[in-house]
Design an enzyme around this catalytic site. Structure first.
Site, short mmCIF file in Angstrom:
data_model
loop_
_atom_site.label_atom_id
_atom_site.label_comp_id
_atom_site.label_asym_id
_atom_site.label_seq_id
_atom_site.Cartn_x
_atom_site.Cartn_y
_atom_site.Cartn_z
N ASN A 234 -1.60 1.45 -1.07
CA ASN A 234 -2.85 0.75 -0.79
C ASN A 234 -2.99 -0.38 -1.80
OD1 ASN A 234 -3.51 2.72 1.17
ND2 ASN A 234 -4.38 4.06 -0.40
N GLY B 192 -8.20 0.43 0.60
CA GLY B 192 -8.37 1.79 0.10
C GLY B 192 -7.88 2.01 -1.31
N GLN B 193 -7.46 0.94 -2.01
CA GLN B 193 -7.03 1.15 -3.40
C GLN B 193 -8.25 1.45 -4.26
OE1 GLN B 193 -4.78 -2.05 -5.27
NE2 GLN B 193 -4.31 -0.78 -7.06
N SER B 194 -8.20 2.54 -4.99
CA SER B 194 -9.33 2.93 -5.83
C SER B 194 -8.94 3.01 -7.31
CB SER B 194 -9.90 4.27 -5.38
OG SER B 194 -8.93 5.28 -5.44
N HIS C 282 0.67 2.40 -7.86
CA HIS C 282 1.10 3.76 -7.51
C HIS C 282 1.59 3.81 -6.08
CE1 HIS C 282 -3.26 3.49 -6.76
NE2 HIS C 282 -3.06 4.30 -5.72
N LEU C 283 2.51 4.71 -5.86
CA LEU C 283 3.07 4.98 -4.54
C LEU C 283 2.67 6.41 -4.17
CD1 LEU C 283 5.08 4.29 -2.23
CD2 LEU C 283 6.92 5.05 -3.75
N HIS C 284 2.05 6.55 -2.99
CA HIS C 284 1.72 7.89 -2.50
C HIS C 284 2.93 8.44 -1.74
CE1 HIS C 284 -2.84 7.54 -2.76
NE2 HIS C 284 -2.53 6.25 -2.75
N ASP D 4 -1.56 14.46 -6.55
CA ASP D 4 -2.86 13.81 -6.34
C ASP D 4 -3.96 14.87 -6.46
OD1 ASP D 4 -3.77 10.96 -4.70
OD2 ASP D 4 -5.22 12.60 -4.86
N ILE D 5 -5.05 14.50 -7.13
CA ILE D 5 -6.14 15.46 -7.38
C ILE D 5 -6.92 15.76 -6.09
CG2 ILE D 5 -8.00 13.84 -7.97
CD1 ILE D 5 -8.47 15.61 -10.50
#
Ligand code: AMP
Ligand code: ZN
Length: 111
Positions: A84, A90-92, A97-99, A29-30
């Site tokens: 999310n 909080g999904q942006s 995707h899975l964190h 993640d950036i």
């Protein structure tokens, strides 16, 4: 389709790739929220994990398996997997995707 994560899968936008499979890509993640913060995404576009799981439950399982495999490979024994779904949660980025977060303690309930 103008999708940031599709462009990362295609290599049009650079990312720190952690692992690639036929069906998924994992990259750092950036804006990491923990010492380890990896995103695992399907190579095919779905708007969120629920849509992915509905359309292709096997692929959703592969994403979770990949996250667990990566955690084991990098030596994480405690970690958080987070999804999310929807802007209010909080999904942006609207590509499923899975964190995978690890390397610190996490509070519960989440914020
Ligand atoms: P979410 O807020 O659950 O949709 O998660 C999207 C994640 O993508 C956030 O944690 C961002 O920091 C991350 N992100 C956004 N742009 C990039 C990028 N170019 N490379 C890696 N991660 C990114
Ligand atoms: Zn996409």
């Amino acid at each position: 389709m103008d999708c940031l994560f599709c462009k990362i899968v295609d290599g049009q936008i650079p990312a720190a790739i952690v692992k690639r499979g036929d069906s998924y890509t994992a990259f750092n993640d950036i804006t990491p929220q923990a010492p380890t913060h990896i995103l695992i995404i399907p190579n095919q576009h779905f708007a969120n994990m629920a849509e992915l799981a509905t359309a292709n439950p096997g692929l959703a399982g592969e994403i979770f398996k990949a996250a667990g495999d990566i955690a084991r490979e990098i030596g994480l024994d405690s970690y958080r997997m987070n999804v999310n779904t929807g802007a209010g949660a909080g999904q942006s980025v609207f590509h499923a995707h899975l964190h995978l977060l690890g390397g610190r303690t996490f509070a519960w309930p989440p914020g």
